[in-house]
Design a protein around this motif. Sequence first.
Motif, PDB file in Angstrom:
ATOM      1  N   ASP A 118     -34.372   4.610-110.278  1.00  0.00           N
ATOM      2  CA  ASP A 118     -35.674   5.037-110.812  1.00  0.00           C
ATOM      3  C   ASP A 118     -36.779   4.678-109.819  1.00  0.00           C
ATOM      4  N   VAL A 119     -36.882   5.480-108.738  1.00  0.00           N
ATOM      5  CA  VAL A 119     -37.799   5.140-107.644  1.00  0.00           C
ATOM      6  C   VAL A 119     -39.270   5.359-108.001  1.00  0.00           C
ATOM      7  N   ASP A 120     -39.536   5.979-109.157  1.00  0.00           N
ATOM      8  CA  ASP A 120     -40.915   6.095-109.636  1.00  0.00           C
ATOM      9  C   ASP A 120     -41.314   4.832-110.419  1.00  0.00           C
ATOM     10  N   GLY A 121     -40.327   4.000-110.741  1.00  0.00           N
ATOM     11  CA  GLY A 121     -40.603   2.742-111.452  1.00  0.00           C
ATOM     12  C   GLY A 121     -41.123   2.938-112.869  1.00  0.00           C
ATOM     13  N   LEU A 122     -40.757   4.054-113.502  1.00  0.00           N
ATOM     14  CA  LEU A 122     -41.317   4.349-114.828  1.00  0.00           C
ATOM     15  C   LEU A 122     -40.331   4.124-115.968  1.00  0.00           C
ATOM     16  N   HIS A 123     -39.053   3.843-115.631  1.00  0.00           N
ATOM     17  CA  HIS A 123     -38.049   3.592-116.674  1.00  0.00           C
ATOM     18  C   HIS A 123     -38.418   2.312-117.438  1.00  0.00           C
ATOM     19  N   PRO A 124     -38.193   2.293-118.771  1.00  0.00           N
ATOM     20  CA  PRO A 124     -38.542   1.093-119.548  1.00  0.00           C
ATOM     21  C   PRO A 124     -37.932  -0.196-118.991  1.00  0.00           C
ATOM     22  N   VAL A 125     -36.756  -0.110-118.373  1.00  0.00           N
ATOM     23  CA  VAL A 125     -36.153  -1.327-117.791  1.00  0.00           C
ATOM     24  C   VAL A 125     -37.024  -1.839-116.648  1.00  0.00           C
ATOM     25  N   ASN A 126     -37.437  -0.933-115.753  1.00  0.00           N
ATOM     26  CA  ASN A 126     -38.286  -1.371-114.635  1.00  0.00           C
ATOM     27  C   ASN A 126     -39.660  -1.818-115.128  1.00  0.00           C
ATOM     28  N   MET A 127     -40.212  -1.091-116.089  1.00  0.00           N
ATOM     29  CA  MET A 127     -41.521  -1.473-116.659  1.00  0.00           C
ATOM     30  C   MET A 127     -41.428  -2.845-117.329  1.00  0.00           C
ATOM     31  N   GLY A 128     -40.342  -3.041-118.072  1.00  0.00           N
ATOM     32  CA  GLY A 128     -40.148  -4.317-118.767  1.00  0.00           C
ATOM     33  C   GLY A 128     -40.014  -5.458-117.775  1.00  0.00           C
ATOM     34  N   ARG A 129     -39.256  -5.205-116.719  1.00  0.00           N
ATOM     35  CA  ARG A 129     -39.081  -6.243-115.696  1.00  0.00           C
ATOM     36  C   ARG A 129     -40.404  -6.529-114.988  1.00  0.00           C
ATOM     37  N   LEU A 130     -41.189  -5.482-114.793  1.00  0.00           N
ATOM     38  CA  LEU A 130     -42.511  -5.675-114.161  1.00  0.00           C
ATOM     39  C   LEU A 130     -43.370  -6.603-115.031  1.00  0.00           C
ATOM     40  N   ILE A 131     -43.388  -6.340-116.310  1.00  0.00           N
ATOM     41  CA  ILE A 131     -44.206  -7.158-117.219  1.00  0.00           C
ATOM     42  C   ILE A 131     -43.711  -8.603-117.237  1.00  0.00           C
ATOM     43  N   ARG A 132     -42.397  -8.773-117.117  1.00  0.00           N
ATOM     44  CA  ARG A 132     -41.832 -10.127-117.151  1.00  0.00           C
ATOM     45  C   ARG A 132     -41.898 -10.825-115.787  1.00  0.00           C
ATOM     46  N   GLY A 133     -42.401 -10.114-114.779  1.00  0.00           N
ATOM     47  CA  GLY A 133     -42.518 -10.716-113.446  1.00  0.00           C
ATOM     48  C   GLY A 133     -41.177 -10.810-112.735  1.00  0.00           C
ATOM     49  N   GLN A 134     -40.226  -9.936-113.124  1.00  0.00           N
ATOM     50  CA  GLN A 134     -38.905  -9.945-112.491  1.00  0.00           C
ATOM     51  C   GLN A 134     -38.834  -8.870-111.408  1.00  0.00           C
ATOM     52  N   GLN A 135     -37.842  -9.013-110.525  1.00  0.00           N
ATOM     53  CA  GLN A 135     -37.685  -8.018-109.470  1.00  0.00           C
ATOM     54  C   GLN A 135     -37.403  -6.643-110.084  1.00  0.00           C
ATOM     55  N   CYS A 136     -38.060  -5.621-109.555  1.00  0.00           N
ATOM     56  CA  CYS A 136     -37.872  -4.273-110.116  1.00  0.00           C
ATOM     57  C   CYS A 136     -38.326  -3.241-109.086  1.00  0.00           C
TER      58      CYS A 136
END
Length: 282
Positions: A118-136
């Motif tokens: 998901d190179v646009d970074g819009l999948h809920p997994v990537n969004m969720g990881r972003l909010i949690r400060g995890q690598q994404c």
Amino acid sequence: MSADIIDGKEIAGEMRQKIKDRVMNLKKKNIVPGLSVILVGDDPASQVYVRNKEKACKDLGIKSKTFRLPRETSQAEVINLIKDLNKDPEIHGILVQLPLPDHVDPDVVIEAIDPSKDVDGLHPVNMGRLIRGQQCLMPCTPHGCIIMIKRTGIDIKGKKAVVVGRSNIVGKPVSIMLLQENATVTVCHSKTVDLEKETREADILVVAVGKPKFIKGDMIKPGAVVIDVGINRLDNGKLAGDVDFESASKVAGWITPVPGGVGPMTITMLMHNTVEAAERLC
Ligand code: NDP
């Protein structure tokens, strides 16, 4: 004009050179980064964006495979194509060009993409990881905005940042990224009661509204960093941002132009994410 220009083309050019080097390194390991773009329908602006992405891939040695599907393509057909691409070992990044026709739900389509592609970074997994400060994989436009702010040399930590707009693509993720950089963040939207009061207090102002020249110079704190995400086509055919560049550049300390600001950074961050997705395979 008093503001320094944050030159998106120049920063993107420097970044692309580094991305090219990373592509070369991958090729030495027999990995050619591959990006698939899915375009449904014939929206003229989307066609331009997709062509620009293909050109960027070509320039950097990334393999690109574009699927131009007719407007009538069903949601199930789009999802089946994504499922095939999820399994394709030569494809490291999948991007569905938005907007989609009304009968295709963008949320359902984005969720069908393998989060690691998901190179646009819009999948809920990537969004969720972003909010949690995890690598994404980080959303491209917001990531580009943060890089541009850092290029001014100001320390984001402790600054008051105001984001105008709360879309999933720009406003929300850029707010989270500014928070992670330790700014104090206010997010404004169409129901904000006194927008000007908020924007006038911003040391860093990011504007993603979709209304040409919406933010005027008298809404900006003197010396502020102003990042204009907007891309609006005027009746005379010219492009304008969401910020009134003429008045804003007299007040701001730093400002991004339109065109030549956030736009080139968005595509560059997409290339960056595609290479990053490929590198994770090594
Ligand atoms: P959206 O239409 O999804 O979101 C617009 C946001 O602006 C909404 O949150 C809306 O609030 C808010 N808004 C609308 N009117 C007002 C108002 N009067 N006062 C305060 N807030 C308001 O747009 P996007 O985020 O997708 O895009 C914004 C702009 O950025 C567009 O011009 C787009 O073309 C451009 N863009 C540029 C990119 C680039 O690469 N440079 C990439 C992506 C977008 P509410 O939520 O309450 O409706």
